[in-house]
Motif scaffolding. Structure first.
Motif, short mmCIF file in Angstrom:
data_model
loop_
_atom_site.label_atom_id
_atom_site.label_comp_id
_atom_site.label_asym_id
_atom_site.label_seq_id
_atom_site.Cartn_x
_atom_site.Cartn_y
_atom_site.Cartn_z
N PRO A 95 0.74 -1.40 -0.11
CA PRO A 95 0.07 0.06 0.07
C PRO A 95 0.94 1.24 0.07
O PRO A 95 0.22 2.41 -0.40
N TYR A 96 1.98 1.33 0.58
CA TYR A 96 2.97 2.50 0.54
C TYR A 96 4.06 2.40 -0.43
O TYR A 96 4.79 3.10 -0.58
N GLY A 97 3.71 1.35 -1.47
CA GLY A 97 4.79 1.00 -2.35
C GLY A 97 5.84 -0.01 -1.94
O GLY A 97 5.87 -0.30 -1.31
N GLY A 98 6.71 -0.51 -3.14
CA GLY A 98 7.69 -1.33 -3.10
C GLY A 98 8.20 -1.98 -4.22
O GLY A 98 7.44 -1.71 -5.55
N TRP A 99 8.90 -2.64 -4.37
CA TRP A 99 9.45 -3.77 -5.47
C TRP A 99 8.62 -4.77 -5.81
O TRP A 99 8.40 -5.54 -4.68
N VAL A 100 8.17 -4.76 -7.19
CA VAL A 100 7.27 -6.07 -7.44
C VAL A 100 8.06 -7.14 -8.09
O VAL A 100 7.60 -8.33 -8.56
N ALA A 101 9.37 -6.57 -8.35
CA ALA A 101 10.52 -7.34 -9.29
C ALA A 101 11.69 -6.52 -9.28
O ALA A 101 11.72 -5.47 -8.70
N PRO A 102 12.83 -7.30 -9.17
CA PRO A 102 14.24 -6.37 -9.35
C PRO A 102 13.94 -5.29 -10.56
O PRO A 102 13.65 -5.49 -11.43
N ASN A 103 14.13 -4.28 -9.91
CA ASN A 103 14.33 -2.86 -10.81
C ASN A 103 13.01 -2.30 -11.33
O ASN A 103 12.72 -1.53 -12.08
N ILE A 104 11.84 -2.92 -10.69
CA ILE A 104 10.49 -2.36 -10.91
C ILE A 104 9.74 -2.11 -9.80
O ILE A 104 9.59 -2.91 -8.85
N TYR A 105 9.38 -0.80 -9.51
CA TYR A 105 8.91 -0.30 -8.17
C TYR A 105 7.45 0.40 -8.41
O TYR A 105 7.19 0.92 -9.30
N TYR A 109 -0.74 2.98 -3.00
CA TYR A 109 -1.95 3.62 -3.20
C TYR A 109 -1.61 5.04 -3.75
O TYR A 109 -2.53 5.88 -4.50
N ALA A 110 -0.88 5.85 -3.02
CA ALA A 110 -0.26 7.04 -3.35
C ALA A 110 1.22 7.12 -3.06
O ALA A 110 1.44 6.44 -1.98
N GLY A 111 1.89 7.74 -3.58
CA GLY A 111 3.38 7.84 -2.96
C GLY A 111 4.22 9.04 -3.84
O GLY A 111 3.73 9.54 -4.87
N VAL A 112 5.20 9.29 -3.22
CA VAL A 112 6.13 10.29 -3.62
C VAL A 112 7.62 9.70 -3.44
O VAL A 112 8.02 9.29 -2.25
N ILE A 113 8.47 9.69 -4.53
CA ILE A 113 9.75 9.46 -4.20
C ILE A 113 10.75 10.43 -5.16
O ILE A 113 10.24 11.18 -5.79
N GLN A 114 11.93 10.42 -5.01
CA GLN A 114 12.87 10.96 -5.86
C GLN A 114 13.83 10.21 -6.63
O GLN A 114 14.57 9.30 -5.91
N VAL A 115 14.14 10.59 -7.50
CA VAL A 115 15.24 9.93 -8.54
C VAL A 115 16.34 10.82 -9.08
O VAL A 115 15.75 11.76 -9.84
N ALA A 116 17.61 10.79 -8.49
CA ALA A 116 18.47 11.66 -8.71
C ALA A 116 18.16 13.23 -8.84
O ALA A 116 18.25 14.08 -9.29
N GLY A 117 17.29 13.54 -7.65
CA GLY A 117 16.77 14.82 -7.37
C GLY A 117 15.50 15.18 -8.08
O GLY A 117 15.12 16.32 -7.76
N ILE A 118 14.89 14.39 -9.01
CA ILE A 118 13.61 14.57 -9.77
C ILE A 118 12.46 14.17 -8.64
O ILE A 118 12.53 12.85 -8.15
N ARG A 119 11.52 14.94 -8.33
CA ARG A 119 10.46 14.49 -7.30
C ARG A 119 9.21 13.84 -8.13
O ARG A 119 8.66 14.75 -8.93
N ILE A 120 8.88 12.70 -8.17
CA ILE A 120 7.95 12.27 -8.52
C ILE A 120 6.71 11.63 -7.73
O ILE A 120 7.16 10.91 -6.62
N ALA A 121 5.58 12.00 -7.98
CA ALA A 121 4.44 11.71 -6.93
C ALA A 121 3.44 10.99 -8.04
O ALA A 121 3.35 11.11 -9.06
N GLY A 122 2.46 10.13 -7.35
CA GLY A 122 1.46 9.28 -8.17
C GLY A 122 0.38 9.06 -7.32
O GLY A 122 0.40 8.98 -6.01
N LEU A 123 -0.74 8.79 -8.00
CA LEU A 123 -1.90 8.34 -7.32
C LEU A 123 -2.57 7.16 -8.19
O LEU A 123 -2.52 7.28 -9.41
#
Length: 483
Positions: A95-105, A109-123
């Protein structure tokens, strides 16, 4: 950073990764990240397939299981949100996100992560008014009703996203934001999708919560899928014309479809392309844990006219507290493990009844942050009901954490949400369009295109021609969109 954005994935990971590799060959530059906007279909086995809300004739195991089993590994870091055609039992474990396979995240339900300083949110999911204020009460094995309601957006996740401050670079939703068509070439859209006209004229095309989020956050980019067509729009911020959100919806992975967009986003030079938690989002989850409900009942969010706190944008002190919980290290751990047997096409296996599973990734995350796992709460309730039926004590409350008790027993008593029923049949994903002569492909009957979806070579050839990087600009008046 070069990012590829995919519309509806529909389990065709082999084709999408092959397409990206061909683009890299043509362009001579590496793609660093793949973003998928829902209908990912992370089906690990045939039991997962039974948890997808599609007619039996459209249940296809596709190719995700190869990446789950380890037969293949994703050649590019991949993140995705959920849509309305998902292995919901699998995603419900995270529900708070996680890996479903190696290298696939998965973003949760909703989440915010950062990749190399890029802020990505999703619903994740789609909007359906009757489930908007419900708790996350569904659990496998699903009923005819809950197999659909499980992927409907809830007010809790939108409330949490509204607490964000600072700049969002990319936002992902499966639904289109309601009213988005008036910011793009609506006439051209209606020429290609004439069956959208009634919903557009009645202002019921898309998700009202998504548009509220767009107008609250104004991310630099907003990507969607669901309606199986490409559509671009530019939404200016009210009172600040120089600030805009660039919206782009993409198609599904099929021949002759524009399902892939490649763009460049400025990242922090020198930062590795790896996933990190967003500190503000972690703090919001921590501060709003008491708002989590797993009840099949109306659940209200705090408002300005209620008692107690109703704004949960974190203070610096609150962020520091959460930062210390993670030992000042916000990198998302590479802790994927398989917890079910993957599909093996060479073995005739019996389909097992799907059950509610607790995922170790979620357990560790919740323990570190100090919040509740919805699946664990559902198990507590299920065990309680089982004990009650057998005449035993309904629940040993001494073993339940205080946060869990308050979540289970708290009675909601605030004002009714102002969202009206803006759902439409083909947006819901639960009912096919009433006009059977129209091929909208937006409901459950969305695989009726007269093509062989397994003909990867034809998809690959057409995708190179139709990749919006190589043909027409999605934002004709924004030359900086492509670099």
């Amino acid at each position: 950073m070069r990012i590829a954005v995919e519309g509806c994935t529909h389990g065709e990971l082999d084709i999408i990764y092959e397409t990206i590799q061909e683009i890299e060959k043509v362009d001579g530059r590496k793609i660093d990240l793949l973003i998928c906007c829902g209908d990912f279909q992370a089906t690990r086995n045939l039991s997962d397939l039974e948890c997808m809300a599609v007619p039996d004739k459209y249940k296809d195991i596709c190719t995700f299981y190869k990446y789950y089993s380890g037969e293949k590994e994703a050649p590019v870091l991949t993140i995705f949100i959920g849509g309305n055609h998902e292995a919901s039992n699998h995603l419900q474990e995270l529900p708070y996100g996680g890996w479903v396979a190696p290298n696939i995240y998965y973003l949760g339900y909703a989440g915010v992560i950062q990749v190399a300083g890029i802020r990505i949110a999703g619903l994740s999911g789609i909007y359906k008014s009757q489930d908007w204020m419900q708790g996350h009460h569904e659990k496998p094995p699903y009923t005819f009703s809950t197999i659909r309601s499980v992927y409907h957006v809830r007010n809790l996740e939108v409330f949490r996203l509204k607490q964000l401050s600072g700049k969002i670079d990319i936002f992902l939703s499966h639904d289109w934001p309601a009213g988005i068509t008036k910011y793009g070439d609506e006439d051209m859209l209606l020429k290609r999708k004439p069956f959208f006209r009634n919903d557009i004229e009645n202002n019921i095309l898309g998700s009202p919560p998504c548009m509220e989020l767009l107008e609250h956050l104004y991310p630099s980019y907003w990507f969607s899928a669901h309606l199986h067509c490409k559509f671009a729009a530019i939404v200016p911020k009210k009172g600040e014309e120089a600030c805009v959100t660039k919206f782009l919806a993409l198609d599904k992975c099929l021949p002759k479809r524009k399902f892939l967009q490649v763009l460049e986003v400025h990242s922090q030079q020198g930062d590795p392309v790896q996933l990190s938690y967003d500190l503000e989002w972690l703090t919001i989850l921590y501060l709003t844990n008491h708002l989590l409900s797993v009840k099949n009942s109306i659940h209200y969010m705090p408002g300005r006219h209620g008692s107690g706190r109703w704004i949960y944008t974190p203070t610096a002190k609150e962020r520091q507290t959460v930062y210390e919980k993670f030992d000042s290290n916000l990198r998302i751990p590479l802790n994927f493990t398989r917890n079910v047997q993957p599909y093996n096409p060479s073995i005739d296996t019996q389909i097992e009844q799907p059950q509610l599973l607790i995922n170790d990734q979620t357990t560790r995350f919740c323990q570190t942050l100090g919040i509740d796992d919805p699946s664990a709460l559902l198990q507590i309730i299920a065990n309680s009901k089982g004990h009650s039926r057998s005449g035993e004590m309904s629940m040993d409350m001494s073993s339940v954490e205080p946060m869990e008790i308050s979540t289970l027993l708290d009675e909601e008593n605030m004002l009714l949400s102002s969202f009206e029923d803006h759902s439409s049949k083909y947006l819901s994903g639960d009912v096919s369009p009433t006009n059977s002569s129209s091929k909208s492909n937006n409901g459950d009957d969305e695989h009726d295109d007269s093509v062989d979806v397994n003909t990867s070579e034809s998809v690959l050839d057409d995708s190179i021609a139709n990749s919006t990087t190589f043909v027409d600009s999605a934002f004709a008046d924004d030359s900086e969109y492509y670099s």
